[in-house]
Design a protein around this motif. Sequence first.
Motif, PDB file in Angstrom:
ATOM      1  N   TYR A 130      -1.212   1.821  10.406  1.00 28.25           N
ATOM      2  CA  TYR A 130      -1.846   2.205   9.158  1.00 28.25           C
ATOM      3  C   TYR A 130      -3.120   1.398   8.969  1.00 28.25           C
ATOM      4  N   ARG A 131      -3.865   1.775   7.899  1.00 29.96           N
ATOM      5  CA  ARG A 131      -5.118   1.109   7.609  1.00 29.96           C
ATOM      6  C   ARG A 131      -5.018   0.333   6.288  1.00 29.96           C
ATOM      7  N   ILE A 132      -5.797  -0.763   6.248  1.00 27.26           N
ATOM      8  CA  ILE A 132      -5.945  -1.511   4.992  1.00 27.26           C
ATOM      9  C   ILE A 132      -7.443  -1.672   4.734  1.00 27.26           C
ATOM     10  N   ARG A 133      -7.771  -1.975   3.498  1.00 28.17           N
ATOM     11  CA  ARG A 133      -9.154  -2.273   3.144  1.00 28.17           C
ATOM     12  C   ARG A 133      -9.199  -3.654   2.512  1.00 28.17           C
ATOM     13  N   ARG A 134      -9.888  -4.548   3.201  1.00 24.44           N
ATOM     14  CA  ARG A 134     -10.009  -5.917   2.721  1.00 24.44           C
ATOM     15  C   ARG A 134     -10.851  -5.976   1.444  1.00 24.44           C
ATOM     16  N   PRO A 135     -10.740  -7.098   0.713  1.00 22.46           N
ATOM     17  CA  PRO A 135     -11.542  -7.239  -0.510  1.00 22.46           C
ATOM     18  C   PRO A 135     -13.047  -7.095  -0.272  1.00 22.46           C
ATOM     19  N   ASN A 136     -13.523  -7.465   0.938  1.00 22.72           N
ATOM     20  CA  ASN A 136     -14.954  -7.341   1.224  1.00 22.72           C
ATOM     21  C   ASN A 136     -15.357  -5.928   1.642  1.00 22.72           C
ATOM     22  N   GLY A 137     -14.406  -4.983   1.626  1.00 24.47           N
ATOM     23  CA  GLY A 137     -14.680  -3.593   1.945  1.00 24.47           C
ATOM     24  C   GLY A 137     -14.436  -3.217   3.397  1.00 24.47           C
ATOM     25  N   ALA A 138     -14.157  -4.198   4.245  1.00 29.04           N
ATOM     26  CA  ALA A 138     -13.943  -3.911   5.665  1.00 29.04           C
ATOM     27  C   ALA A 138     -12.570  -3.279   5.877  1.00 29.04           C
ATOM     28  N   SER A 139     -12.527  -2.296   6.776  1.00 28.07           N
ATOM     29  CA  SER A 139     -11.263  -1.626   7.088  1.00 28.07           C
ATOM     30  C   SER A 139     -10.663  -2.242   8.359  1.00 28.07           C
ATOM     31  N   ARG A 140      -9.331  -2.339   8.358  1.00 30.09           N
ATOM     32  CA  ARG A 140      -8.627  -2.847   9.540  1.00 30.09           C
ATOM     33  C   ARG A 140      -7.443  -1.941   9.822  1.00 30.09           C
ATOM     34  N   TRP A 141      -7.140  -1.808  11.122  1.00 30.55           N
ATOM     35  CA  TRP A 141      -5.961  -1.061  11.553  1.00 30.55           C
ATOM     36  C   TRP A 141      -4.864  -2.049  11.905  1.00 30.55           C
ATOM     37  N   LEU A 142      -3.633  -1.792  11.380  1.00 27.97           N
ATOM     38  CA  LEU A 142      -2.496  -2.679  11.625  1.00 27.97           C
ATOM     39  C   LEU A 142      -1.324  -1.876  12.191  1.00 27.97           C
ATOM     40  N   ARG A 143      -0.515  -2.593  12.953  1.00 27.18           N
ATOM     41  CA  ARG A 143       0.744  -2.013  13.424  1.00 27.18           C
ATOM     42  C   ARG A 143       1.865  -2.900  12.907  1.00 27.18           C
ATOM     43  N   SER A 144       2.871  -2.293  12.261  1.00 29.91           N
ATOM     44  CA  SER A 144       3.950  -3.049  11.624  1.00 29.91           C
ATOM     45  C   SER A 144       5.303  -2.666  12.203  1.00 29.91           C
ATOM     46  N   LEU A 145       6.095  -3.684  12.516  1.00 30.63           N
ATOM     47  CA  LEU A 145       7.484  -3.477  12.916  1.00 30.63           C
ATOM     48  C   LEU A 145       8.369  -4.015  11.788  1.00 30.63           C
ATOM     49  N   VAL A 146       9.147  -3.160  11.175  1.00 31.78           N
ATOM     50  CA  VAL A 146       9.995  -3.540  10.032  1.00 31.78           C
ATOM     51  C   VAL A 146      11.455  -3.441  10.457  1.00 31.78           C
ATOM     52  N   VAL A 147      12.203  -4.582  10.229  1.00 25.77           N
ATOM     53  CA  VAL A 147      13.605  -4.657  10.655  1.00 25.77           C
ATOM     54  C   VAL A 147      14.486  -4.892   9.427  1.00 25.77           C
ATOM     55  N   PRO A 148      15.427  -4.006   9.121  1.00 24.51           N
ATOM     56  CA  PRO A 148      16.370  -4.254   8.012  1.00 24.51           C
ATOM     57  C   PRO A 148      17.354  -5.367   8.392  1.00 24.51           C
ATOM     58  N   VAL A 149      17.686  -6.269   7.397  1.00 17.75           N
ATOM     59  CA  VAL A 149      18.650  -7.353   7.607  1.00 17.75           C
ATOM     60  C   VAL A 149      19.853  -7.096   6.700  1.00 17.75           C
ATOM     61  N   ALA A 150      21.041  -7.024   7.290  1.00 24.86           N
ATOM     62  CA  ALA A 150      22.249  -6.679   6.526  1.00 24.86           C
ATOM     63  C   ALA A 150      23.124  -7.914   6.314  1.00 24.86           C
ATOM     64  N   ASP A 151      23.971  -7.867   5.247  1.00 24.96           N
ATOM     65  CA  ASP A 151      24.931  -8.960   4.989  1.00 24.96           C
ATOM     66  C   ASP A 151      26.212  -8.684   5.746  1.00 24.96           C
ATOM     67  N   ASP A 152      27.263  -9.486   5.403  1.00 24.47           N
ATOM     68  CA  ASP A 152      28.525  -9.336   6.111  1.00 24.47           C
ATOM     69  C   ASP A 152      29.164  -7.978   5.881  1.00 24.47           C
TER      70      ASP A 152
END
Length: 566
Positions: A130-152
């Motif tokens: 996905y893309r983000i826009r920094r406060p200075n207006g610059a755009s960056r592309w990021l890749r995110s890996l999201v892992v769910p953490v479960a209880d017992d």
Amino acid sequence: MNEDIESLRRRLERAEAVLEAIRNEEVDAVVGTRKIVLLKLQETEKELRDTEKRLRLVMDSAKVASWELDLATGNFTSCAKLRRMFGLPSRDCPQSRDEYLSLYTEEDRERIQTADEHAIRTGEQYEMEYRIRRPNGASRWLRSLVVPVADDQGRVVKLAGIITDITRDVRTREVLRESEKRFRIMADGSPFPIWVNDVRGKSVYVNQAYRDFFGVTLDDEKKNGWQVQIHPEDAKSYTKEFMNALQERRVFTATARVRRHDGKWRWIKSQATPRFSETGRFLGMVGSSTDITDHVLAEEEVTRKNEELEEALAERDRFFSIIAHDLRSPFMGFLVFIKMLTERIDNLTLHEIQRLSGDMQQSAQNLHKLLENLLEWSLSQRGETAFDPVRCELAETVNHNIDLIKMVALQKGVEFHSDIPEGLSILADKSMLNTILRNLFTNAVKFSNVSGEVRVCAVQNDSFVEISVKDDGIGMDQQSLSNLLKLDKMHSRKGTGGEKGTGLGLLLCKEFIEKHDGNIWVNSKVDKGTTIYFTLPLYAHDLMTDAPAQRHKNRDFAPGVMEYTN
């Protein structure tokens, strides 16, 4: 890298679980003694520190940032690198996930929220760009890996994420896509077939000219392979050379015959160069194929012409050797006669002087005839002979040439008969026609026996007239007949009265007859005589043209063919 981070994350969670058990004094029931619990605690703390250190080193070297969200409390924690990645100073660090999400584009924010809900509900991790826009207006592309953490109990209580800045990779991909787009536009505009192969030699792209030339699609190429288009006699060597170049990552050049879309075989010359990524990774070959059929045929034609020229030069040398010999004989006769007259004129009788004069006259006539034929043949070979076909009354022309040869024929008692129908006209060059008839009549008398007979006939055959000159003389054997009308086999045969010749006159007849699109052939039998046949265009009002009529279709003999009869 993702697998290493995930392993470290699980080990960290186990360490935290042990610490939590110690705090709740549940460990006494597990280990039995407090001393053991303390030792275990120290080991666990050390392992935790080592794990965190290794995780930090991995994340720093991989240029990634991490975050964690407690779903129960909403507490959001992140590393300093994440703040730098989003272009934020430490003091402005967002304290909630929603604040971070506010920096995303609206489209990507909705995608992330939907993916989070699915991960919490199913416990499945996800990966997203996905893309983000920094406060200075610059755009960056990021890749995110999201892992769910479960209880017992298996309930998801946390979300842990790792984020990588892939802006450079995305821009590189965009540049590559744009470059590939421009390449395809240029390639499809090229008139030459262009192709791209992968590291295994399989087709991954062919331009429009390639598809049109071979009549295939890229799917056809992938399914059947490009080798099926190559001529069976060329396929093995061409494919071997290409695969060697592919393995050695070098320039490829080869020629082969290929089947065009219309099924015809065409010669092509293929050239290709290795292609590499920005990092130097070998990607395969890119090349083009040029149709060189016309060039190959031109080279073959040049080779054939050179061979014909060499053969013609060799024939010329043999021809001039024969001519030199035949010219020498009359001159030697002259020299002998003149010497006899000069040295013995006072001792010679009138009868002897008359005989010598007659011999000199005969030699002069032979020499004149030879030189005349030689000149006409030479002009014909250089294409300088005037060619003006007009209407010719055949009977009249034949009788005129019989009159010219009559005195020579009478000396041997040879009688001429003309069976030419009155009113039969042909389309011919008058000068060439007279040369043809004069030479054929002379040869007929030359090889006729004393008191022989020569018969001239003509019959109409479609748009041509077939003319024959028949004598009842000595004829020819098979070897002489097979060498007839061949310059390199030309030789002189003496007539029945000792007459000399070169054979050039018959060659001249063949040249002039073929000039009229006619044929000439011979039927001969030893001691039974010879018949020479030839055809010339018929002159008729409905067939009248400015050039000789079309070659007749019903003639079984090709130009210059001789028929031998035992």
